[in-house]
Design a protein around this motif. Structure first.
Motif, PDB file in Angstrom:
ATOM      1  N   ARG A 251     123.907 -38.001  89.240  1.00 11.67           N
ATOM      2  CA  ARG A 251     122.856 -38.032  90.415  1.00 11.67           C
ATOM      3  C   ARG A 251     121.795 -39.093  90.177  1.00 11.67           C
ATOM      4  O   ARG A 251     121.279 -39.640  91.166  1.00 11.67           O
ATOM      5  N   LEU A 252     121.167 -38.804  89.090  1.00  9.83           N
ATOM      6  CA  LEU A 252     120.101 -39.892  88.790  1.00  9.83           C
ATOM      7  C   LEU A 252     120.299 -40.297  87.074  1.00  9.83           C
ATOM      8  O   LEU A 252     120.567 -39.504  86.375  1.00  9.83           O
ATOM      9  N   SER A 253     120.085 -41.597  86.810  1.00 12.51           N
ATOM     10  CA  SER A 253     120.263 -42.138  85.452  1.00 12.51           C
ATOM     11  C   SER A 253     119.115 -41.467  84.685  1.00 12.51           C
ATOM     12  O   SER A 253     117.896 -41.276  85.269  1.00 12.51           O
ATOM     13  N   PRO A 254     119.398 -41.436  83.452  1.00 10.65           N
ATOM     14  CA  PRO A 254     118.207 -40.820  82.257  1.00 10.65           C
ATOM     15  C   PRO A 254     117.083 -41.683  82.639  1.00 10.65           C
ATOM     16  O   PRO A 254     116.010 -41.349  82.451  1.00 10.65           O
ATOM     17  N   TYR A 255     117.251 -43.195  82.750  1.00  8.79           N
ATOM     18  CA  TYR A 255     116.104 -44.089  82.677  1.00  8.79           C
ATOM     19  C   TYR A 255     115.183 -43.549  84.032  1.00  8.79           C
ATOM     20  O   TYR A 255     113.988 -43.596  83.780  1.00  8.79           O
ATOM     21  N   GLU A 256     115.796 -43.535  85.229  1.00  3.14           N
ATOM     22  CA  GLU A 256     115.225 -43.223  86.290  1.00  3.14           C
ATOM     23  C   GLU A 256     114.358 -41.849  86.171  1.00  3.14           C
ATOM     24  O   GLU A 256     113.563 -41.817  86.822  1.00  3.14           O
ATOM     25  N   PHE A 257     114.887 -41.020  85.546  1.00  2.44           N
ATOM     26  CA  PHE A 257     114.355 -39.700  85.149  1.00  2.44           C
ATOM     27  C   PHE A 257     113.248 -39.748  84.391  1.00  2.44           C
ATOM     28  O   PHE A 257     112.167 -39.216  84.732  1.00  2.44           O
ATOM     29  N   TRP A 258     113.399 -40.625  83.177  1.00  2.00           N
ATOM     30  CA  TRP A 258     112.205 -40.772  82.326  1.00  2.00           C
ATOM     31  C   TRP A 258     111.046 -41.509  83.213  1.00  2.00           C
ATOM     32  O   TRP A 258     109.944 -41.059  83.009  1.00  2.00           O
ATOM     33  N   GLN A 259     111.524 -42.525  84.117  1.00  2.00           N
ATOM     34  CA  GLN A 259     110.323 -43.124  84.836  1.00  2.00           C
ATOM     35  C   GLN A 259     109.614 -42.331  85.756  1.00  2.00           C
ATOM     36  O   GLN A 259     108.516 -42.447  85.990  1.00  2.00           O
ATOM     37  N   PHE A 260     110.508 -41.490  86.326  1.00  2.00           N
ATOM     38  CA  PHE A 260     109.882 -40.321  87.052  1.00  2.00           C
ATOM     39  C   PHE A 260     108.552 -39.667  86.427  1.00  2.00           C
ATOM     40  O   PHE A 260     107.506 -39.316  86.887  1.00  2.00           O
ATOM     41  N   TRP A 261     108.855 -39.207  85.253  1.00  2.00           N
ATOM     42  CA  TRP A 261     107.921 -38.369  84.271  1.00  2.00           C
ATOM     43  C   TRP A 261     106.672 -39.555  84.096  1.00  2.00           C
ATOM     44  O   TRP A 261     105.429 -39.167  83.814  1.00  2.00           O
ATOM     45  N   ARG A 262     107.083 -40.702  83.572  1.00  2.00           N
ATOM     46  CA  ARG A 262     106.261 -41.742  83.064  1.00  2.00           C
ATOM     47  C   ARG A 262     105.189 -42.007  84.227  1.00  2.00           C
ATOM     48  O   ARG A 262     103.952 -42.508  84.129  1.00  2.00           O
ATOM     49  N   ASN A 263     105.645 -42.172  85.499  1.00  2.00           N
ATOM     50  CA  ASN A 263     104.694 -42.126  86.551  1.00  2.00           C
ATOM     51  C   ASN A 263     103.913 -40.903  87.004  1.00  2.00           C
ATOM     52  O   ASN A 263     103.107 -40.947  88.214  1.00  2.00           O
ATOM     53  N   THR A 264     103.785 -39.796  86.324  1.00  2.00           N
ATOM     54  CA  THR A 264     102.916 -38.664  86.447  1.00  2.00           C
ATOM     55  C   THR A 264     101.317 -39.197  86.666  1.00  2.00           C
ATOM     56  O   THR A 264     100.843 -39.994  85.912  1.00  2.00           O
ATOM     57  N   GLU A 265     100.990 -38.631  87.686  1.00  2.00           N
ATOM     58  CA  GLU A 265      99.390 -38.705  87.975  1.00  2.00           C
ATOM     59  C   GLU A 265      98.540 -38.325  86.747  1.00  2.00           C
ATOM     60  O   GLU A 265      98.801 -37.462  86.103  1.00  2.00           O
TER      61      GLU A 265
END
Length: 416
Positions: A251-265
């Motif tokens: 559903r979501l690549s590990p890179y996109e998953f990683w990027q979501f957390w990297r963009n944490t406020e």
């Protein structure tokens, strides 16, 4: 809240997992007396879980690390109804084949977080269809329906809010809380399970199960809920412009998953490190004090650690290296999320706003145009300043285009 003594509850309290508990002191004593069994239920409404499920999953992980036994209850039976809690409308009814497909997808997630097996503290996965499907309706109503009053059920927030908004609540859905209560009773009988955990929206359902076991079997059971998680800016945790942040890599690549957390406020970094990683609290406290660009290292640690738990060490390392090459070296590595389009489409020109939508960097063309207008979009690293700008074959670089939304979200458009 009184500081608990058992390692499990102490960890949960220190890290911010505890929202409500039915009898904290008695549960603390039970946990201190020896290993207990606890469960969390997950309906099979999709073939993957998302980040909104991570809090109870992490709670089960800490439970097992503290020497207790976790149960994953898959709602093969209750999925046929759908949990109405805090929803404005009924869930779509799924057939048996779709439910079976979804269950197969869910199994992949839990093996990353828990150790399964036959040992005393090994996790087990059970399906409530095993005891719900054979039920005969009239005997079930006679034996268990008398222990639930409409007066009591109507007081729960999940039901009351639905009715206050004048949204229909069907008789089928109203049965859901009875069946979930029965699940807890069955698990206490079959597996000596004494604790149910879940999100704060499950409080009413959990309490029903505790009361049912007390009335019928004179058992003392416990309930514990985790808080509803929102970001510091007030948005619901786990939602992005592209939709839910799924845990399965299909559903979501590990890179996109990683990027979501990297963009944490910035204001959420320390809290998310406490909840979603196992780093020592002292180290988290130190990173939580970082300011400005220094906090970016803490965000990278958060992203890599959560991705490691969800997708494994190799995927986490590859995602972090992909991000480094993209942001530091300006490379276009294969790890970036991508879509493919016929090269002939580019001959006519494709609006950049359309490509932002098609890559998931914007939820609609209008949002893509707003992103461009606000100076937040780039094509091949160059700002796009015209909301009607188009991309053509001339913009291809090594057979692809790179789109950027904000400073850190990237996607490739590959011409075929």
């Amino acid at each position: 809240m009184t500081q608990p003594h058992s390692p499990f509850l102490k960890t949960l309290a220190e890290r911010g997992f505890v929202h409500q508990c039915t009898d904290l002191a008695a549960l603390d004593a039970a946990l201190g007396a020896g290993p207990i069994t606890a469960y969390v239920g997950f309906d099979a409404t999709a073939d993957s879980l998302h980040t909104g499920h991570l809090l109870p999953i992490m709670a089960l992980r800490w439970l097992q690390k503290s020497g207790h036994k976790p149960i994953i209850l898959i709602g093969g039976g209750t999925t046929q109804i759908g949990d109405p809690s805090f929803r404005d409308s009924s869930r779509p009814l799924l057939d048996d084949a779709q439910i079976a497909h979804n269950i197969a997808g869910l199994r992949k997630v839990f093996s990353q977080y828990l150790t399964f097996g036959d040992g005393p503290t090994d996790a087990v996965m059970v399906d409530n269809a095993d005891w719900l499907d054979p039920l005969r309706y009239l005997p079930f109503l006679r034996d268990f329906g008398t222990h639930f009053t409409l007066n009591r059920m109507l007081t729960f927030d999940s039901v009351r809010q639905r009715l206050e908004r004048e949204q229909p609540l069907t008789l089928l859905e109203f049965n859901y809380m009875v069946l979930q209560a029965f699940d807890f009773l069955e698990l206490s009988r079959r597996h000596s399970c004494v604790l149910q955990m879940g999100g704060s929206d499950q409080w009413g359902n959990i309490v029903n199960g505790i009361e049912l076991a007390r009335r019928i079997d004179q058992r003392q059971l416990f309930g514990l809920t985790t808080p509803l998680l929102t970001t510091s800016s007030g948005t619901k945790m786990g939602k992005t412009a592209g939709g839910a942040v799924w845990l399965n890599n299909e559903r979501l690549s590990p890179y996109e998953f990683w990027q979501f957390w990297r963009n944490t406020e910035d204001d959420d970094v320390a809290r998310f490190l406490r909840l979603f990683t196992e780093l020592p609290l002292g180290e988290i406290q130190r990173m939580g004090k970082l300011q400005g660009s220094d906090i970016n290292e803490a965000k990278r640690i958060l992203a890599t650690d959560v991705t490691r738990l969800t997708h494994g060490e190799g995927s986490a390392r590859e995602a972090a290296e992909t991000a480094h090459r993209t942001f530091t070296e300006g490379a276009w590595p294969e790890g970036l999320p991508s879509i493919e389009i016929p090269a002939e489409e580019l001959d006519l020109g494709i609006p950049v706003a359309t490509l932002l939508q098609r890559t998931g960097l914007a939820i609609s063309r209008s949002e893509g145009r707003r992103l461009i207008k606000g100076g937040g979009a780039k094509l091949n690293g160059e700002p796009v300043d015209d909301e009607n700008a188009t991309a053509t074959r001339a913009n291809l670089r090594d057979g692809a285009l790179m789109l950027t939304a904000g400073r850190k979200r990237h996607a490739l458009v590959k011409a075929i």
